[in-house]
Scaffold this motif. Structure first.
Motif, PDB file in Angstrom:
ATOM      1  N   LYS A 196       1.369   4.192  -3.070  1.00 56.20           N
ATOM      2  CA  LYS A 196       1.166   5.614  -2.808  1.00 56.20           C
ATOM      3  C   LYS A 196       2.448   6.426  -3.000  1.00 56.20           C
ATOM      4  CE  LYS A 196      -2.322   4.752   0.728  1.00 56.20           C
ATOM      5  NZ  LYS A 196      -2.538   4.752   2.177  1.00 56.20           N
ATOM      6  N   ASP A 199       4.979   6.288  -0.974  1.00 60.71           N
ATOM      7  CA  ASP A 199       5.403   6.713   0.358  1.00 60.71           C
ATOM      8  C   ASP A 199       6.508   5.859   0.958  1.00 60.71           C
ATOM      9  OD1 ASP A 199       3.603   8.790   0.385  1.00 60.71           O
ATOM     10  OD2 ASP A 199       2.034   7.641   1.388  1.00 60.71           O
ATOM     11  N   VAL A 200       7.094   4.979   0.163  1.00 59.91           N
ATOM     12  CA  VAL A 200       8.190   4.152   0.665  1.00 59.91           C
ATOM     13  C   VAL A 200       9.301   4.159  -0.376  1.00 59.91           C
ATOM     14  CG1 VAL A 200       7.330   1.956  -0.264  1.00 59.91           C
ATOM     15  CG2 VAL A 200       8.755   1.953   1.772  1.00 59.91           C
ATOM     16  N   ASP A 216       0.832  -1.207   0.000  1.00 60.66           N
ATOM     17  CA  ASP A 216       0.000   0.000   0.000  1.00 60.66           C
ATOM     18  C   ASP A 216       0.867   1.258   0.000  1.00 60.66           C
ATOM     19  OD1 ASP A 216      -2.300  -1.518   0.019  1.00 60.66           O
ATOM     20  OD2 ASP A 216      -2.724  -1.193   2.155  1.00 60.66           O
ATOM     21  N   LEU A 217       1.905   1.254   0.807  1.00 60.94           N
ATOM     22  CA  LEU A 217       2.818   2.412   0.856  1.00 60.94           C
ATOM     23  C   LEU A 217       3.553   2.591  -0.468  1.00 60.94           C
ATOM     24  CD1 LEU A 217       4.285   1.946   4.438  1.00 60.94           C
ATOM     25  CD2 LEU A 217       2.784   3.800   3.662  1.00 60.94           C
TER      26      LEU A 217
END
Length: 139
Positions: free
Chosen positions: A106, A108-109, A102-103
Motif C-alpha cells: 500500500k 504505507d511503510v 500489506d503495508l
C-alpha cells in the motif's frame, strides 16, 4: 457515566534483555493500579522480538519478580515453559511479516534513519514529520 473512558485490557510488557530494575517495578505497580481502577484485565506480554538479546535467566526473572511482588495478571504465560511454548512473539512472526508486506504494498511503510533525538529536535511534540518518507532508503 458519560464521557468516562473504559478499558477492558492493559498489559505489562517487559523485555527479557536484562534483569528487571526499579523502573520496571514502578511501571508494573502503576499498571496494576490503573487496571484495578478501570476494571481492566492485565496481559503479561513478554517482548522477545530481539531474540539475540533474550536470555532464559531474564525471562525467569520476570516471573520471579512479578510473583515475589504478588502483582497479578489474568492473561499470558505463568512460567518460562508456557511462555516459550505458547506466548513467545516468535509464534506471531508470520502474522507480523504478512502485515508488513500489506503495508509495503500500500506504500504505507518506509525505512527511516532518524533517531528519536532528531525527531524530538524537529518536532518537540514528538510527532514524526515524515522526514524520510520519500528518501527511498532500503530496509
Amino acid at each position: 457515566m458519560e464521557g468516562k473512558r473504559t478499558y477492558s485490557k492493559t498489559r505489562i510488557a517487559p523485555t527479557p534483555s536484562g534483569f528487571l530494575h526499579l523502573g520496571n517495578v514502578v511501571s508494573f505497580v502503576r499498571t496494576v493500579g490503573l487496571a484495578k481502577s478501570f476494571g481492566a484485565r492485565i496481559l503479561l506480554r513478554i517482548d522477545d522480538m530481539d531474540r539475540e538479546r533474550v536470555v532464559p535467566e531474564y525471562v525467569q526473572d520476570i516471573f520471579d519478580v512479578l510473583n515475589f511482588l504478588e502483582l497479578p495478571w489474568e492473561e499470558g504465560p505463568r512460567n518460562v515453559k508456557e511462555f516459550e511454548r505458547e506466548w513467545s512473539q516468535v509464534h506471531r512472526m508470520g502474522m507480523y511479516r504478512e502485515a508488513l508486506e500489506d503495508l509495503r504494498e500500500k506504500g504505507d511503510v518506509f525505512a527511516c534513519s532518524c533517531s528519536r533525538a532528531k525527531v524530538m529536535r524537529d518536532s518537540p511534540d514528538g510527532v514524526y514529520a515524515g522526514t524520510c518518507r520519500d528518501k527511498e532508503l532500503s530496509f
